[in-house]
Design a protein around this motif. Structure first.
Motif, mmCIF file in Angstrom:
data_model
loop_
_atom_site.group_PDB
_atom_site.id
_atom_site.type_symbol
_atom_site.label_atom_id
_atom_site.label_comp_id
_atom_site.label_asym_id
_atom_site.label_seq_id
_atom_site.Cartn_x
_atom_site.Cartn_y
_atom_site.Cartn_z
ATOM 1 N N LEU A 4 0.973 -1.121 -0.104
ATOM 2 C CA LEU A 4 -0.066 -0.168 0.130
ATOM 3 C C LEU A 4 0.930 1.274 0.138
ATOM 4 C CD1 LEU A 4 -2.762 1.435 0.105
ATOM 5 C CD2 LEU A 4 -2.633 1.112 2.756
ATOM 6 N N ALA A 5 2.012 1.254 1.036
ATOM 7 C CA ALA A 5 2.844 2.350 1.014
ATOM 8 C C ALA A 5 3.460 2.680 -0.448
ATOM 9 C CB ALA A 5 3.813 2.188 1.894
ATOM 10 N N PHE A 6 3.937 1.478 -1.266
ATOM 11 C CA PHE A 6 4.575 1.690 -2.414
ATOM 12 C C PHE A 6 3.491 2.256 -3.533
ATOM 13 C CE2 PHE A 6 5.406 -0.223 -6.632
ATOM 14 C CZ PHE A 6 6.904 0.344 -6.608
ATOM 15 N N ASP A 7 2.156 1.511 -3.499
ATOM 16 C CA ASP A 7 1.435 2.209 -4.447
ATOM 17 C C ASP A 7 1.134 3.546 -4.129
ATOM 18 O OD1 ASP A 7 1.318 -0.163 -5.609
ATOM 19 O OD2 ASP A 7 -0.681 -0.832 -4.444
ATOM 20 N N ILE A 8 1.021 4.023 -3.194
ATOM 21 C CA ILE A 8 0.797 5.555 -2.526
ATOM 22 C C ILE A 8 2.180 6.352 -3.193
ATOM 23 C CG2 ILE A 8 0.669 7.096 -0.784
ATOM 24 C CD1 ILE A 8 -0.786 5.053 0.874
ATOM 25 N N PRO A 53 -1.596 0.177 -15.131
ATOM 26 C CA PRO A 53 -1.416 -0.947 -14.040
ATOM 27 C C PRO A 53 -0.060 -0.600 -13.307
ATOM 28 C CG PRO A 53 -1.967 -2.159 -15.827
ATOM 29 C CD PRO A 53 -1.687 -0.922 -16.273
ATOM 30 N N PRO A 54 -0.013 -0.634 -11.953
ATOM 31 C CA PRO A 54 1.226 -0.398 -11.422
ATOM 32 C C PRO A 54 2.278 -1.334 -11.718
ATOM 33 C CG PRO A 54 -0.498 -1.093 -9.892
ATOM 34 C CD PRO A 54 -1.035 -1.030 -11.258
ATOM 35 N N GLU A 55 2.071 -2.520 -12.098
ATOM 36 C CA GLU A 55 3.502 -3.273 -12.923
ATOM 37 C C GLU A 55 3.943 -2.658 -14.176
ATOM 38 O OE1 GLU A 55 0.163 -6.143 -11.186
ATOM 39 O OE2 GLU A 55 0.265 -4.121 -12.319
ATOM 40 N N VAL A 56 3.110 -2.154 -14.761
ATOM 41 C CA VAL A 56 3.702 -1.422 -16.080
ATOM 42 C C VAL A 56 4.454 -0.141 -15.714
ATOM 43 C CG1 VAL A 56 3.051 -0.482 -18.214
ATOM 44 C CG2 VAL A 56 1.910 -2.584 -17.440
ATOM 45 N N LEU A 57 3.859 0.481 -14.874
ATOM 46 C CA LEU A 57 4.365 1.889 -14.395
ATOM 47 C C LEU A 57 5.770 1.562 -13.843
ATOM 48 C CD1 LEU A 57 3.840 4.658 -14.139
ATOM 49 C CD2 LEU A 57 2.658 4.482 -11.948
ATOM 50 N N ARG A 58 6.049 0.578 -12.546
ATOM 51 C CA ARG A 58 7.244 0.121 -12.324
ATOM 52 C C ARG A 58 8.184 -0.112 -13.463
ATOM 53 N NH1 ARG A 58 4.545 -2.977 -8.365
ATOM 54 N NH2 ARG A 58 4.787 -4.706 -9.474
ATOM 55 N N TYR A 59 7.735 -0.874 -14.588
ATOM 56 C CA TYR A 59 8.870 -1.227 -15.423
ATOM 57 C C TYR A 59 9.223 0.202 -16.270
ATOM 58 C CZ TYR A 59 7.909 -6.217 -15.089
ATOM 59 O OH TYR A 59 7.646 -7.349 -14.462
ATOM 60 N N VAL A 60 8.237 0.838 -16.318
ATOM 61 C CA VAL A 60 8.567 2.351 -17.017
ATOM 62 C C VAL A 60 9.565 2.952 -16.345
ATOM 63 C CG1 VAL A 60 7.528 4.430 -18.093
ATOM 64 C CG2 VAL A 60 6.609 2.200 -18.528
ATOM 65 N N GLU A 64 16.493 4.842 -15.889
ATOM 66 C CA GLU A 64 16.985 6.190 -15.458
ATOM 67 C C GLU A 64 16.805 7.239 -16.601
ATOM 68 O OE1 GLU A 64 20.603 5.941 -13.632
ATOM 69 O OE2 GLU A 64 20.206 4.415 -12.299
ATOM 70 N N SER A 65 17.197 6.901 -17.778
ATOM 71 C CA SER A 65 16.894 7.816 -18.648
ATOM 72 C C SER A 65 15.481 8.234 -19.331
ATOM 73 C CB SER A 65 17.481 6.830 -20.107
ATOM 74 O OG SER A 65 17.222 7.791 -21.366
ATOM 75 N N GLU A 66 15.380 9.572 -19.323
ATOM 76 C CA GLU A 66 14.113 10.158 -19.528
ATOM 77 C C GLU A 66 13.618 9.764 -20.861
ATOM 78 O OE1 GLU A 66 11.544 14.175 -19.821
ATOM 79 O OE2 GLU A 66 13.496 14.207 -18.600
ATOM 80 N N ALA A 67 14.586 9.805 -21.923
ATOM 81 C CA ALA A 67 14.170 9.374 -23.263
ATOM 82 C C ALA A 67 13.910 7.992 -23.255
ATOM 83 C CB ALA A 67 15.582 9.287 -24.216
ATOM 84 N N MET A 68 14.283 6.922 -22.796
ATOM 85 C CA MET A 68 13.921 5.465 -22.640
ATOM 86 C C MET A 68 12.689 5.276 -22.051
ATOM 87 S SD MET A 68 16.021 3.701 -24.042
ATOM 88 C CE MET A 68 15.437 2.006 -23.315
ATOM 89 N N ARG A 69 12.232 6.131 -20.931
ATOM 90 C CA ARG A 69 10.956 6.229 -20.231
ATOM 91 C C ARG A 69 9.769 6.774 -21.332
ATOM 92 N NH1 ARG A 69 13.556 8.346 -15.684
ATOM 93 N NH2 ARG A 69 12.784 10.425 -16.157
ATOM 94 N N ASN A 70 10.328 7.587 -21.934
ATOM 95 C CA ASN A 70 9.283 8.334 -22.933
ATOM 96 C C ASN A 70 9.125 7.276 -24.182
ATOM 97 O OD1 ASN A 70 9.030 10.781 -21.405
ATOM 98 N ND2 ASN A 70 10.546 11.787 -22.516
ATOM 99 N N SER A 96 10.880 -9.083 -21.350
ATOM 100 C CA SER A 96 11.696 -8.144 -21.568
ATOM 101 C C SER A 96 12.852 -7.951 -20.629
ATOM 102 C CB SER A 96 11.465 -7.309 -22.559
ATOM 103 O OG SER A 96 10.872 -6.266 -21.921
ATOM 104 N N MET A 97 12.208 -7.764 -19.444
ATOM 105 C CA MET A 97 13.181 -7.067 -18.279
ATOM 106 C C MET A 97 13.723 -8.001 -17.541
ATOM 107 S SD MET A 97 12.708 -3.664 -18.291
ATOM 108 C CE MET A 97 12.957 -3.040 -16.506
ATOM 109 N N GLY A 98 13.594 -9.604 -17.769
ATOM 110 C CA GLY A 98 14.228 -10.466 -17.308
ATOM 111 C C GLY A 98 13.510 -11.118 -15.949
ATOM 112 N N ASP A 99 12.229 -10.860 -16.018
ATOM 113 C CA ASP A 99 11.479 -11.084 -14.633
ATOM 114 C C ASP A 99 10.593 -12.545 -14.945
ATOM 115 O OD1 ASP A 99 12.458 -8.949 -13.449
ATOM 116 O OD2 ASP A 99 10.702 -7.679 -13.607
ATOM 117 N N GLU A 100 10.956 -13.606 -15.536
ATOM 118 C CA GLU A 100 10.486 -14.335 -16.028
ATOM 119 C C GLU A 100 9.797 -15.353 -14.706
ATOM 120 O OE1 GLU A 100 13.280 -14.206 -17.514
ATOM 121 O OE2 GLU A 100 12.959 -13.580 -19.524
#
Length: 103
Positions: A4-8, A53-60, A64-70, A96-100
């Protein structure tokens, strides 16, 4: 840290990013007007994070690179416009992030 704290924290971070972008745009427009330049158009910023969803937001936000996030946000937005369900996007991103092992 609890889930919950993480989501907030994630939600607050997203909100503050959006507010910062809005204030930056307004500041640039005011400086241009004060310098006698024509007013620049307000950029159309479609809220990508609204239904993300929070999972996608965490991956984005993991990049660290703003260009990669965009670029990743653009890819996610494009996939959603084409009708790709969130579950498939999450599966592709986690692979693709290696979290199989999280699947």
């Amino acid at each position: 840290m609890s889930r919950l704290a993480f989501d907030i924290v994630v939600e607050t971070n997203s909100y503050l990013r959006e507010r910062n972008e809005l204030l930056t745009d307004v500041s640039v427009r005011l400086r241009r007007k004060e310098a006698g330049m024509p007013e620049s158009h307000v950029r159309d910023r479609s809220p990508v994070h609204d239904d993300m969803p929070p999972e996608v937001l965490r991956y984005v936000q993991a990049f660290e690179s703003e260009a990669m996030r965009n670029a990743l946000e653009d890819d996610v937005s494009r996939a959603r416009r084409q009708g790709t369900p969130w579950s498939e996007i999450i599966e592709i991103m986690s692979h693709s992030m290696g979290d199989e092992d999280d699947l």
